[in-house]
Design a protein around this motif. Structure first.
Motif, PDB file in Angstrom:
ATOM      1  N   UNK A 160       0.777  -1.264  -0.141  1.00  0.00           N
ATOM      2  CA  UNK A 160       0.030  -0.148  -0.111  1.00  0.00           C
ATOM      3  C   UNK A 160       0.912   1.205  -0.095  1.00  0.00           C
ATOM      4  N   UNK A 161       1.941   1.295   0.884  1.00  0.00           N
ATOM      5  CA  UNK A 161       2.633   2.488   0.893  1.00  0.00           C
ATOM      6  C   UNK A 161       3.422   2.760  -0.338  1.00  0.00           C
ATOM      7  N   UNK A 162       3.878   1.651  -1.143  1.00  0.00           N
ATOM      8  CA  UNK A 162       4.684   1.733  -2.225  1.00  0.00           C
ATOM      9  C   UNK A 162       3.768   2.019  -3.343  1.00  0.00           C
ATOM     10  N   UNK A 163       2.557   1.617  -3.587  1.00  0.00           N
ATOM     11  CA  UNK A 163       1.701   1.920  -4.461  1.00  0.00           C
ATOM     12  C   UNK A 163       1.326   3.537  -4.137  1.00  0.00           C
ATOM     13  N   UNK A 164       1.201   3.915  -2.770  1.00  0.00           N
ATOM     14  CA  UNK A 164       0.687   5.465  -2.875  1.00  0.00           C
ATOM     15  C   UNK A 164       1.892   6.461  -3.405  1.00  0.00           C
ATOM     16  N   UNK A 165       3.007   5.841  -2.863  1.00  0.00           N
ATOM     17  CA  UNK A 165       4.163   6.760  -3.485  1.00  0.00           C
ATOM     18  C   UNK A 165       4.489   6.726  -4.928  1.00  0.00           C
ATOM     19  N   UNK A 166       4.169   5.530  -5.928  1.00  0.00           N
ATOM     20  CA  UNK A 166       4.153   5.582  -7.244  1.00  0.00           C
ATOM     21  C   UNK A 166       3.028   6.556  -7.790  1.00  0.00           C
ATOM     22  N   UNK A 167       2.086   6.476  -6.904  1.00  0.00           N
ATOM     23  CA  UNK A 167       0.738   7.402  -7.351  1.00  0.00           C
ATOM     24  C   UNK A 167       0.983   8.915  -7.323  1.00  0.00           C
ATOM     25  N   UNK A 168       1.715   9.107  -6.418  1.00  0.00           N
ATOM     26  CA  UNK A 168       2.149  10.560  -6.087  1.00  0.00           C
ATOM     27  C   UNK A 168       3.136  11.029  -7.199  1.00  0.00           C
ATOM     28  N   UNK A 169       4.055  10.134  -7.430  1.00  0.00           N
ATOM     29  CA  UNK A 169       5.019  10.569  -8.579  1.00  0.00           C
ATOM     30  C   UNK A 169       4.374  10.609  -9.899  1.00  0.00           C
ATOM     31  N   UNK A 170       3.387   9.706 -10.062  1.00  0.00           N
ATOM     32  CA  UNK A 170       2.657  10.172 -11.430  1.00  0.00           C
ATOM     33  C   UNK A 170       1.914  11.321 -11.560  1.00  0.00           C
ATOM     34  N   UNK A 171       1.145  11.604 -10.457  1.00  0.00           N
ATOM     35  CA  UNK A 171       0.301  12.607 -10.459  1.00  0.00           C
ATOM     36  C   UNK A 171       1.280  14.023 -10.308  1.00  0.00           C
TER      37      UNK A 171
END
Length: 277
Positions: A160-171
């Motif tokens: 979950x943490x890694x997924x949120x960090x990736x989504x943050x980078x994409x946005x």
């Protein structure tokens, strides 16, 4: 099977975030957030065009007076003619800057879409448990399943943490795209002067690089999915039992996820190294 449900739930969470990331990456800036942001950027672009024209005249004057500071330069009218050609081209870049930006979006978006469709779209990045791990979870005893559940909870939290960090980078990439679009008239005006033209080239190169980051991230996601769906992942050997196999698999998956996160965060550096942008 609680243990198996936890493992599948963790990958299900990952797949849902990957679907969101995939959706964002394959959208154009005009479509992002239902197209609500793009008209605002167009208005800011139009407002800054006036300032861009003013800067264009300033940069042109700097180059013109430098070239014609001596009367000797007037003996070579081709030098002055070249300055006026540069001025006209820079003025066209500011006037039709939004068309140039849309052209860049179209080319880079086509590259990203080609990579995405070559793997069957969103289905190509769906991660699933290998059969060997599924069998190990199903064959585990009650005590082993309790330990697997604890490990699975930790695994799901990390995912979950890694997924949120990736989504943050994409946005965050989209925010940078909009900043470049809104402020484009200012660096484009730098083409009007010989002394400042390198700043305009740097802007165009950087903007192309940001657009190409989407293609790098999509390709990285596809490669990651091929790794995570396989059975041979780099991991620590925890033994041959069910707990050992599943723990080794989780360590390998987390290792690959961290690599993917690193590539996503460094997508701009990858583009610069590959294409010099």
């Amino acid at each position: 099977m609680w243990a198996l449900d936890l493992l599948e739930g963790a990958l299900g969470t990952w797949n849902s975030y990957m679907a969101e990331i995939w959706s964002v990456l394959t959208q154009s800036p005009q479509e992002f957030q239902g197209g609500a942001i793009w008209p605002v950027m167009e208005r800011i672009f139009s407002v800054l065009q006036g300032i861009g024209y003013g800067l264009l005249i300033l940069f042109f004057a700097m180059s013109f007076f430098k070239q014609t500071a001596s009367f000797r330069e007037l003996r070579h009218p081709e030098q002055v003619f070249r300055l006026f050609i540069r001025f006209a081209l820079a003025q066209g870049a500011i006037t039709y800057g939004m068309d140039i930006i849309n052209l860049i979006f179209g080319i880079t978006g086509g590259i990203t879409e080609s990579i995405a469709t070559s793997m069957g779209g969103l289905h190509g990045i769906t991660a699933s448990l290998p059969d060997s791990i599924r069998e190990a979870a199903e064959d585990a005893g009650i005590i082993d399943q309790a330990f697997i559940c604890l490990i699975g909870i930790l695994f799901a939290s990390i995912v979950l943490v890694i997924s949120l960090l990736m989504l943050f980078q994409v946005y965050g990439r989209f925010f940078r795209v909009y900043l470049y679009v809104a402020l484009a008239p200012l660096p484009l005006s730098a083409f009007g002067g010989e002394l400042t033209s390198r700043h305009g080239r740097t802007f165009v190169q950087s903007f192309i690089g940001i657009c190409l980051e989407a293609a790098i991230i999509v390709l990285a996601c596809i490669i990651f999915t091929a790794f995570i769906s396989g059975s041979d992942l780099p991991s620590v050997d925890f033994g041959e039992g069910s707990i050992g196999q599943i723990a080794s698999y989780m360590i390998g998956v987390i290792f690959q996820m961290l690599i993917l996160l690193g590539i996503v965060k460094a997508a701009d550096h990858v583009v610069k190294e590959m294409m010099g942008l």
